[in-house]
Design an enzyme around this catalytic site. Structure first.
Site, PDB file in Angstrom:
ATOM      1  N   LYS A 168       0.850  -1.193   0.000  1.00  0.00           N
ATOM      2  CA  LYS A 168       0.000   0.000   0.000  1.00  0.00           C
ATOM      3  C   LYS A 168       0.883   1.239   0.000  1.00  0.00           C
ATOM      4  O   LYS A 168       1.471   1.590   1.013  1.00  0.00           O
ATOM      5  CB  LYS A 168      -0.930   0.008   1.223  1.00  0.00           C
ATOM      6  CG  LYS A 168      -1.970   1.143   1.180  1.00  0.00           C
ATOM      7  CD  LYS A 168      -2.870   1.129   2.406  1.00  0.00           C
ATOM      8  CE  LYS A 168      -2.213   1.815   3.592  1.00  0.00           C
ATOM      9  NZ  LYS A 168      -2.091   3.293   3.388  1.00  0.00           N
ATOM     10  N   GLY A 219       7.185   5.354   7.919  1.00  0.00           N
ATOM     11  CA  GLY A 219       6.375   6.561   8.005  1.00  0.00           C
ATOM     12  C   GLY A 219       6.691   7.318   9.266  1.00  0.00           C
ATOM     13  O   GLY A 219       7.738   7.120   9.905  1.00  0.00           O
ATOM     14  N   SER A 220       5.776   8.167   9.672  1.00  0.00           N
ATOM     15  CA  SER A 220       6.000   9.005  10.846  1.00  0.00           C
ATOM     16  C   SER A 220       5.903   8.184  12.129  1.00  0.00           C
ATOM     17  O   SER A 220       5.272   7.122  12.167  1.00  0.00           O
ATOM     18  CB  SER A 220       4.969  10.135  10.890  1.00  0.00           C
ATOM     19  OG  SER A 220       3.679   9.617  11.201  1.00  0.00           O
ATOM     20  N   THR A 221       6.511   8.711  13.184  1.00  0.00           N
ATOM     21  CA  THR A 221       6.436   8.033  14.482  1.00  0.00           C
ATOM     22  C   THR A 221       5.000   7.994  14.991  1.00  0.00           C
ATOM     23  O   THR A 221       4.554   6.985  15.550  1.00  0.00           O
ATOM     24  CB  THR A 221       7.361   8.736  15.488  1.00  0.00           C
ATOM     25  OG1 THR A 221       8.721   8.554  15.065  1.00  0.00           O
ATOM     26  CG2 THR A 221       7.189   8.164  16.883  1.00  0.00           C
ATOM     27  N   ALA A 222       4.262   9.072  14.784  1.00  0.00           N
ATOM     28  CA  ALA A 222       2.866   9.117  15.256  1.00  0.00           C
ATOM     29  C   ALA A 222       2.039   8.015  14.597  1.00  0.00           C
ATOM     30  O   ALA A 222       1.275   7.306  15.269  1.00  0.00           O
ATOM     31  CB  ALA A 222       2.261  10.483  14.967  1.00  0.00           C
ATOM     32  N   GLY A 224       3.300   5.319  13.169  1.00  0.00           N
ATOM     33  CA  GLY A 224       3.890   4.054  13.590  1.00  0.00           C
ATOM     34  C   GLY A 224       3.316   3.549  14.898  1.00  0.00           C
ATOM     35  O   GLY A 224       3.124   2.341  15.087  1.00  0.00           O
ATOM     36  N   GLU A 241      10.087   1.599  10.572  1.00  0.00           N
ATOM     37  CA  GLU A 241      11.153   2.564  10.297  1.00  0.00           C
ATOM     38  C   GLU A 241      10.484   3.916  10.311  1.00  0.00           C
ATOM     39  O   GLU A 241       9.724   4.266   9.409  1.00  0.00           O
ATOM     40  CB  GLU A 241      11.811   2.257   8.949  1.00  0.00           C
ATOM     41  CG  GLU A 241      13.179   2.906   8.781  1.00  0.00           C
ATOM     42  CD  GLU A 241      13.110   4.283   8.161  1.00  0.00           C
ATOM     43  OE1 GLU A 241      13.203   5.258   8.945  1.00  0.00           O
ATOM     44  OE2 GLU A 241      12.958   4.393   6.948  1.00  0.00           O
ATOM     45  N   CYS A 275      13.951  10.725   6.447  1.00  0.00           N
ATOM     46  CA  CYS A 275      13.932  10.488   7.889  1.00  0.00           C
ATOM     47  C   CYS A 275      15.316  10.607   8.506  1.00  0.00           C
ATOM     48  O   CYS A 275      15.457  10.983   9.665  1.00  0.00           O
ATOM     49  CB  CYS A 275      13.325   9.113   8.186  1.00  0.00           C
ATOM     50  SG  CYS A 275      14.078   7.772   7.250  1.00  0.00           S
ATOM     51  N   GLU A 371      10.689  17.102  14.153  1.00  0.00           N
ATOM     52  CA  GLU A 371      11.251  16.745  12.852  1.00  0.00           C
ATOM     53  C   GLU A 371      10.618  17.611  11.777  1.00  0.00           C
ATOM     54  O   GLU A 371       9.430  17.478  11.475  1.00  0.00           O
ATOM     55  CB  GLU A 371      10.997  15.263  12.541  1.00  0.00           C
ATOM     56  CG  GLU A 371      11.582  14.840  11.207  1.00  0.00           C
ATOM     57  CD  GLU A 371      11.283  13.386  10.848  1.00  0.00           C
ATOM     58  OE1 GLU A 371      12.066  12.802  10.087  1.00  0.00           O
ATOM     59  OE2 GLU A 371      10.261  12.865  11.328  1.00  0.00           O
TER      60      GLU A 371
END
Length: 467
Positions: A168, A219-222, A224, A241, A275, A371
């Site tokens: 996706k 993707g982003s930590t949020a 993730g 990651e 990243c 970031e």
């Protein structure tokens, strides 16, 4: 060639709906992409599940041979993929060509690996062997900054290990992934790779799906964290990651004119949308003025334009929402620091930001703490190296970092104190397919690339034999 299709069960098909893909350099509609609904998502997962037993039973070297065919096919259409990548993502065409090169190389690298039986123990009474077996259906979810290489980092090892895949891509950059699906439809058995596109509305259904055995997400930590929550109910295997706030520490023995171009390149690669780009720069008092001046001079010389135009060194930000976010970081920089270069969005069509250098900014500024994911670099001053290391480590992130120095032993000692998954010395963002990459703290879990990255897509099985 302007039509795009989902891939499910070996068949190219229309979506239940469509979405518009915007060229970030022009803000014009580039193409209309198919958009899947929940029914098509379930069909893709079912196709992957049905294809898994036969694919897992296919000898590894035969799977590897098909991966090589995929790499060959992608190489044959290199120019087409590179141009499409520039049009949907925004990066300069030479950089897009480089990404396709690396994607081809990533497939070939994983095709060269093996998962042999490993003898753990043998004596007069027993023989113990470790086997690595495939997991099942893998959900590969990729972001918009490097759509092709981040797809291959997941798909190639998953397939070699004997898994099947539902991929996706990000809804703003789905086109190159859909084109890759055409190659998969020609080369791979039906259902081994399936590709769906959504409007960020099917991710939860995919990651929590009962028939998905593993999720590989970049993707982003949020986001993730949401992915991690969604897999908890079935204890799926998971590789994340995530975001980074990479710090670069410049020691006091460097030549400012020598390192400034390299540091700036590490901060502005892909318009800072990486990243592991340099997000914070710590410079010793004795060289702070000269390095700020040199970085500002170099930043003003960067040619920012449509990635298809010859001579372009930096393209636009990838999408409007992110463009607005980065403009917010520029506002923060103006309030809390001194702009050395840049600081503005271009007054023209496209999501273009001037490469920006900011000095005299406090550690608690948003640009330093968060970031930015854009070409806006804060330069911070330090007097003692231990203080710089402590400030570099004062973050929830831990993806990458770098140390710049002439004395390599001293640089190594500093690098050893930085709490990140990867630390470079006198370079930044140097990744090789055969070296594992992983994040510390909230920058991720698990590893990608290398033999370790392949083994992330397997289950260890111990066979203990009595003699």
């Amino acid at each position: 060639m302007n039509e795009f299709s989902l891939l499910s069960g070996g068949k190219l098909m229309r979506g239940a709906a469509t979405l518009e893909v915007i060229n970030p350099a022009t803000e014009e509609i580039l193409a209309t992409a198919p958009r899947a609904d929940h029914v098509q998502l379930d069909q893709a997962v079912a196709a992957a599940k049905a294809a898994f037993p036969a694919w897992a039973a296919t000898p590894l070297r035969e799977r590897a041979a098909l991966l090589v065919k995929l790499a060959d096919a992608l190489q044959t259409r290199h120019g087409e993929f590179a141009r499409l990548l520039t049009e949907e993502q925004g990066k300069p065409l030479p950089n897009a060509m480089g990404e396709i090169d690396r994607a081809v190389g990533m497939i070939r690298y994983f095709a060269s690996l093996d998962l042999p039986l490993k003898l753990l123990k043998e004596d007069a009474t027993q023989k113990v062997v470790q086997q690595r077996t495939p997991l099942g259906v893998v959900a590969a979810i990729t972001p918009w900054n490097f759509p092709m290489i981040l797809l291959m980092i997941k798909v190639a090892p998953a397939l070699l290990a004997g898994n099947t895949v539902v991929a996706k891509p990000a809804p703003t950059t789905p086109l190159t992934t859909l084109r890759f699906g055409e190659l998969c439809a020609e080369i791979l058995p039906a259902g081994v790779v399936n590709i769906i596109v959504d409007q960020n509305d099917l991710g939860g259904a995919l990651t929590s799906h009962l028939d998905v055995a593993k999720v590989a997400f970049t993707g982003s930590t949020a986001t993730g964290k949401k992915v991690m929550e969604s897999v908890a109910g079935t204890l799926k295997r998971l590789t994340l990651e995530l975001g980074g706030n990479d710090a670069a520490i410049v020691l006091d023995d460097v030549d400012p004119k020598e390192i400034a171009p390299k540091v700036l390149a590490g901060a502005t690669v892909n318009a800072g949308q990486l990243c592991m780009a340099i997000k914070r720069l710590y410079v010793h008092d004795s060289q702070y003025e000269e390095i700020c001046e040199e970085l500002g001079r170099l930043a003003r010389e960067i040619v920012v334009n449509d990635g298809l135009k010859q001579g372009t060194q930096m393209g636009p930000l990838q999408n409007k929402a992110h463009f607005e976010k980065v403009k917010g970081f520029l506002d923060d920089a103006k309030r809390n620091g001194t702009i050395v270069a840049g600081g503005e969005a271009f007054d023209r069509k496209g999501y273009f930001i001037t490469p920006t250098i900011v000095r005299d900014i406090p550690d608690d500024a948003r640009l330093v703490r968060e970031e930015q994911f854009g070409p806006v670099l804060p330069v911070l001053r330090y007097s003692e190296v231990d203080d710089a290391v402590a400030r570099a480590n004062d973050t929830d992130y831990g993806l990458g970092g770098s140390v710049w120095a002439k004395d390599l032993d001293r640089a190594f000692n500093v690098a050893a104190k930085i709490n990140s998954g990867t630390v470079w010395i006198n370079k930044h963002f140097d990744l090789s397919p055969d070296l594992p990459f992983s994040g510390a703290k909230q920058s991720g879990m698990g590893a990608e690339m290398g033999q370790e990255g392949l083994e992330q897509f397997t289950q260890i099985k111990i066979i203990n034999i009595a003699k």
